[in-house]
Scaffold this motif. Structure first.
Motif, PDB file in Angstrom:
ATOM      1  N   SER A   1       0.819  -1.216   0.000  1.00 32.08           N
ATOM      2  CA  SER A   1       0.000   0.000   0.000  1.00 32.08           C
ATOM      3  C   SER A   1       0.850   1.262   0.000  1.00 32.08           C
ATOM      4  CB  SER A   1      -0.951   0.004   1.203  1.00 32.08           C
ATOM      5  OG  SER A   1      -0.225   0.061   2.400  1.00 32.08           O
ATOM      6  N   PHE A   2       2.102   1.166   0.450  1.00 29.53           N
ATOM      7  CA  PHE A   2       2.970   2.340   0.457  1.00 29.53           C
ATOM      8  C   PHE A   2       3.708   2.528  -0.865  1.00 29.53           C
ATOM      9  CE2 PHE A   2       2.396   2.378   5.006  1.00 29.53           C
ATOM     10  CZ  PHE A   2       2.435   3.720   5.291  1.00 29.53           C
ATOM     11  N   ASP A   3       4.299   1.474  -1.379  1.00 30.22           N
ATOM     12  CA  ASP A   3       5.137   1.602  -2.569  1.00 30.22           C
ATOM     13  C   ASP A   3       4.633   0.812  -3.765  1.00 30.22           C
ATOM     14  OD1 ASP A   3       6.994   3.354  -1.541  1.00 30.22           O
ATOM     15  OD2 ASP A   3       8.286   1.778  -0.763  1.00 30.22           O
ATOM     16  N   GLY A   4       3.708  -0.103  -3.553  1.00 31.35           N
ATOM     17  CA  GLY A   4       3.241  -0.923  -4.644  1.00 31.35           C
ATOM     18  C   GLY A   4       4.186  -2.062  -4.995  1.00 31.35           C
ATOM     19  N   VAL A   5       5.210  -2.235  -4.183  1.00 30.10           N
ATOM     20  CA  VAL A   5       6.161  -3.333  -4.365  1.00 30.10           C
ATOM     21  C   VAL A   5       6.457  -3.938  -2.999  1.00 30.10           C
ATOM     22  CG1 VAL A   5       7.239  -2.404  -6.451  1.00 30.10           C
ATOM     23  CG2 VAL A   5       8.143  -1.767  -4.226  1.00 30.10           C
ATOM     24  N   ASP A   6       7.063  -5.104  -3.007  1.00 33.58           N
ATOM     25  CA  ASP A   6       7.389  -5.778  -1.755  1.00 33.58           C
ATOM     26  C   ASP A   6       8.785  -5.349  -1.301  1.00 33.58           C
ATOM     27  OD1 ASP A   6       7.044  -7.422   0.378  1.00 33.58           O
ATOM     28  OD2 ASP A   6       7.619  -9.251  -0.666  1.00 33.58           O
ATOM     29  N   ARG A   7       8.853  -4.487  -0.294  1.00 35.33           N
ATOM     30  CA  ARG A   7      10.122  -3.996   0.236  1.00 35.33           C
ATOM     31  C   ARG A   7      10.180  -4.223   1.737  1.00 35.33           C
ATOM     32  NH1 ARG A   7      11.131   1.885  -2.505  1.00 35.33           N
ATOM     33  NH2 ARG A   7      11.154   1.196  -4.658  1.00 35.33           N
ATOM     34  N   VAL A   8      11.390  -4.371   2.231  1.00 36.81           N
ATOM     35  CA  VAL A   8      11.588  -4.550   3.668  1.00 36.81           C
ATOM     36  C   VAL A   8      11.995  -3.194   4.255  1.00 36.81           C
ATOM     37  CG1 VAL A   8      12.782  -5.886   5.418  1.00 36.81           C
ATOM     38  CG2 VAL A   8      12.352  -6.889   3.189  1.00 36.81           C
ATOM     39  N   ARG A   9      11.001  -2.320   4.431  1.00 40.55           N
ATOM     40  CA  ARG A   9      11.245  -0.980   4.957  1.00 40.55           C
ATOM     41  C   ARG A   9      10.251  -0.680   6.077  1.00 40.55           C
ATOM     42  NH1 ARG A   9      11.397   3.218   0.207  1.00 40.55           N
ATOM     43  NH2 ARG A   9      12.339   4.426   1.873  1.00 40.55           N
ATOM     44  N   PHE A  10      10.074  -1.624   6.973  1.00 41.17           N
ATOM     45  CA  PHE A  10       9.038  -1.499   7.995  1.00 41.17           C
ATOM     46  C   PHE A  10       9.261  -0.304   8.914  1.00 41.17           C
ATOM     47  CE2 PHE A  10       9.764  -6.156   7.338  1.00 41.17           C
ATOM     48  CZ  PHE A  10       8.761  -6.314   6.409  1.00 41.17           C
ATOM     49  N   VAL A  11      10.492  -0.103   9.337  1.00 38.49           N
ATOM     50  CA  VAL A  11      10.789   1.021  10.231  1.00 38.49           C
ATOM     51  C   VAL A  11      10.560   2.342   9.501  1.00 38.49           C
ATOM     52  CG1 VAL A  11      12.592   2.145  11.590  1.00 38.49           C
ATOM     53  CG2 VAL A  11      12.417  -0.342  11.595  1.00 38.49           C
ATOM     54  N   SER A  12      10.986   2.401   8.259  1.00 37.10           N
ATOM     55  CA  SER A  12      10.790   3.612   7.461  1.00 37.10           C
ATOM     56  C   SER A  12       9.307   3.926   7.294  1.00 37.10           C
ATOM     57  CB  SER A  12      11.450   3.435   6.095  1.00 37.10           C
ATOM     58  OG  SER A  12      11.214   4.545   5.275  1.00 37.10           O
ATOM     59  N   TYR A  13       8.510   2.918   7.004  1.00 32.58           N
ATOM     60  CA  TYR A  13       7.077   3.133   6.846  1.00 32.58           C
ATOM     61  C   TYR A  13       6.429   3.573   8.158  1.00 32.58           C
ATOM     62  CZ  TYR A  13       7.548   0.730   2.364  1.00 32.58           C
ATOM     63  OH  TYR A  13       7.916   0.371   1.102  1.00 32.58           O
ATOM     64  N   PHE A  14       6.865   2.974   9.271  1.00 40.20           N
ATOM     65  CA  PHE A  14       6.284   3.356  10.556  1.00 40.20           C
ATOM     66  C   PHE A  14       6.656   4.791  10.916  1.00 40.20           C
ATOM     67  CE2 PHE A  14       6.071   3.352  15.251  1.00 40.20           C
ATOM     68  CZ  PHE A  14       4.711   3.113  15.373  1.00 40.20           C
ATOM     69  N   VAL A  15       7.904   5.176  10.672  1.00 35.49           N
ATOM     70  CA  VAL A  15       8.318   6.564  10.929  1.00 35.49           C
ATOM     71  C   VAL A  15       7.549   7.509  10.019  1.00 35.49           C
ATOM     72  CG1 VAL A  15      10.249   8.185  10.769  1.00 35.49           C
ATOM     73  CG2 VAL A  15      10.586   5.968  11.844  1.00 35.49           C
ATOM     74  N   GLN A  16       7.279   7.088   8.785  1.00 31.22           N
ATOM     75  CA  GLN A  16       6.482   7.914   7.872  1.00 31.22           C
ATOM     76  C   GLN A  16       5.070   8.112   8.417  1.00 31.22           C
ATOM     77  OE1 GLN A  16       7.713   9.346   5.163  1.00 31.22           O
ATOM     78  NE2 GLN A  16       5.822  10.258   4.462  1.00 31.22           N
ATOM     79  N   ILE A  17       4.476   7.050   8.950  1.00 32.57           N
ATOM     80  CA  ILE A  17       3.146   7.170   9.553  1.00 32.57           C
ATOM     81  C   ILE A  17       3.188   8.116  10.750  1.00 32.57           C
ATOM     82  CG2 ILE A  17       1.379   5.901  10.854  1.00 32.57           C
ATOM     83  CD1 ILE A  17       2.010   3.473   9.056  1.00 32.57           C
ATOM     84  N   LEU A  18       4.183   7.952  11.614  1.00 30.44           N
ATOM     85  CA  LEU A  18       4.325   8.838  12.779  1.00 30.44           C
ATOM     86  C   LEU A  18       4.521  10.284  12.359  1.00 30.44           C
ATOM     87  CD1 LEU A  18       6.659   6.775  15.153  1.00 30.44           C
ATOM     88  CD2 LEU A  18       4.230   7.253  15.451  1.00 30.44           C
ATOM     89  N   THR A  19       5.349  10.506  11.345  1.00 32.63           N
ATOM     90  CA  THR A  19       5.601  11.868  10.875  1.00 32.63           C
ATOM     91  C   THR A  19       4.338  12.509  10.319  1.00 32.63           C
ATOM     92  OG1 THR A  19       7.917  11.389  10.396  1.00 32.63           O
ATOM     93  CG2 THR A  19       6.936  13.248   9.239  1.00 32.63           C
ATOM     94  N   ILE A  20       3.601  11.776   9.513  1.00 33.06           N
ATOM     95  CA  ILE A  20       2.374  12.333   8.929  1.00 33.06           C
ATOM     96  C   ILE A  20       1.361  12.657  10.016  1.00 33.06           C
ATOM     97  CG2 ILE A  20       0.358  11.723   7.533  1.00 33.06           C
ATOM     98  CD1 ILE A  20       2.331  10.310   5.617  1.00 33.06           C
ATOM     99  N   LYS A  21       1.204  11.767  10.976  1.00 35.04           N
ATOM    100  CA  LYS A  21       0.237  12.029  12.051  1.00 35.04           C
ATOM    101  C   LYS A  21       0.702  13.159  12.960  1.00 35.04           C
ATOM    102  CE  LYS A  21      -2.218   7.783  11.751  1.00 35.04           C
ATOM    103  NZ  LYS A  21      -3.229   7.019  12.405  1.00 35.04           N
ATOM    104  N   THR A  22       2.010  13.279  13.162  1.00 34.10           N
ATOM    105  CA  THR A  22       2.540  14.403  13.943  1.00 34.10           C
ATOM    106  C   THR A  22       2.314  15.714  13.206  1.00 34.10           C
ATOM    107  OG1 THR A  22       4.214  12.974  14.921  1.00 34.10           O
ATOM    108  CG2 THR A  22       4.597  15.341  15.049  1.00 34.10           C
ATOM    109  N   ARG A  23       2.556  15.711  11.888  1.00 32.90           N
ATOM    110  CA  ARG A  23       2.313  16.920  11.093  1.00 32.90           C
ATOM    111  C   ARG A  23       0.834  17.333  11.166  1.00 32.90           C
ATOM    112  NH1 ARG A  23       5.873  18.667   7.304  1.00 32.90           N
ATOM    113  NH2 ARG A  23       4.176  19.344   5.959  1.00 32.90           N
TER     114      ARG A  23
END
Length: 135
Positions: A58-80
């Motif tokens: 749902s984030f990139d449309g591909v299978d990537r191992v970036r779980f921490v990056s995605y979680f920080v992105q979620i935290l950043t968006i919600k903080t913003r």
């Protein structure tokens, strides 16, 4: 004295860049793809946000191992979104700013101790703080 002049100059240049929103941009995929995925469970941070970080399709449309990056992105968006209640945050604001800024003195200490040279620590920290990836 020379070090103080250089340090003050660097701080002023960085402050001028950081406070000027016209020289910063947000990638379109953040608002088009990441924002809807981050607020899928609502705008407030919940426990249900953690599994969203493991949904790389749902984030990139591909299978990537970036779980921490995605979680920080979620935290950043919600903080913003939270900060918008009080003031508009800088376009490039991210929670990783805190970690990056806090790492400068840690880098200085590590290099100073490893090299047994205070100048090497200052040079490493200054190089890191003025690099393109940091700014």
């Amino acid at each position: 004295m020379f070090f103080v002049v250089i340090a003050v100059t660097v701080v002023l240049v960085v402050a001028a860049i950081v406070t000027d929103p016209t020289c910063c941009e947000m990638h379109p995929e953040v608002s088009d793809i990441h924002l809807p995925n981050a607020v899928h469970t609502g705008v407030a941070l919940t426990v249900r946000d953690l599994p969203r970080a493991f949904d790389s399709w749902s984030f990139d449309g591909v299978d990537r191992v970036r779980f921490v990056s995605y979680f920080v992105q979620i935290l950043t968006i919600k903080t913003r979104l939270f900060l918008y209640r009080f003031f508009p945050p800088h376009p490039s604001f991210s929670l990783t700013w805190i970690l990056t800024i806090a790492s400068i003195p840690l880098l200085y200490q590590a290099v100073s101790r490893l090299a047994s040279d205070r100048g090497a620590g200052i040079a490493a920290a200054a190089l890191y703080a003025t690099s393109v990836g940091f700014l």
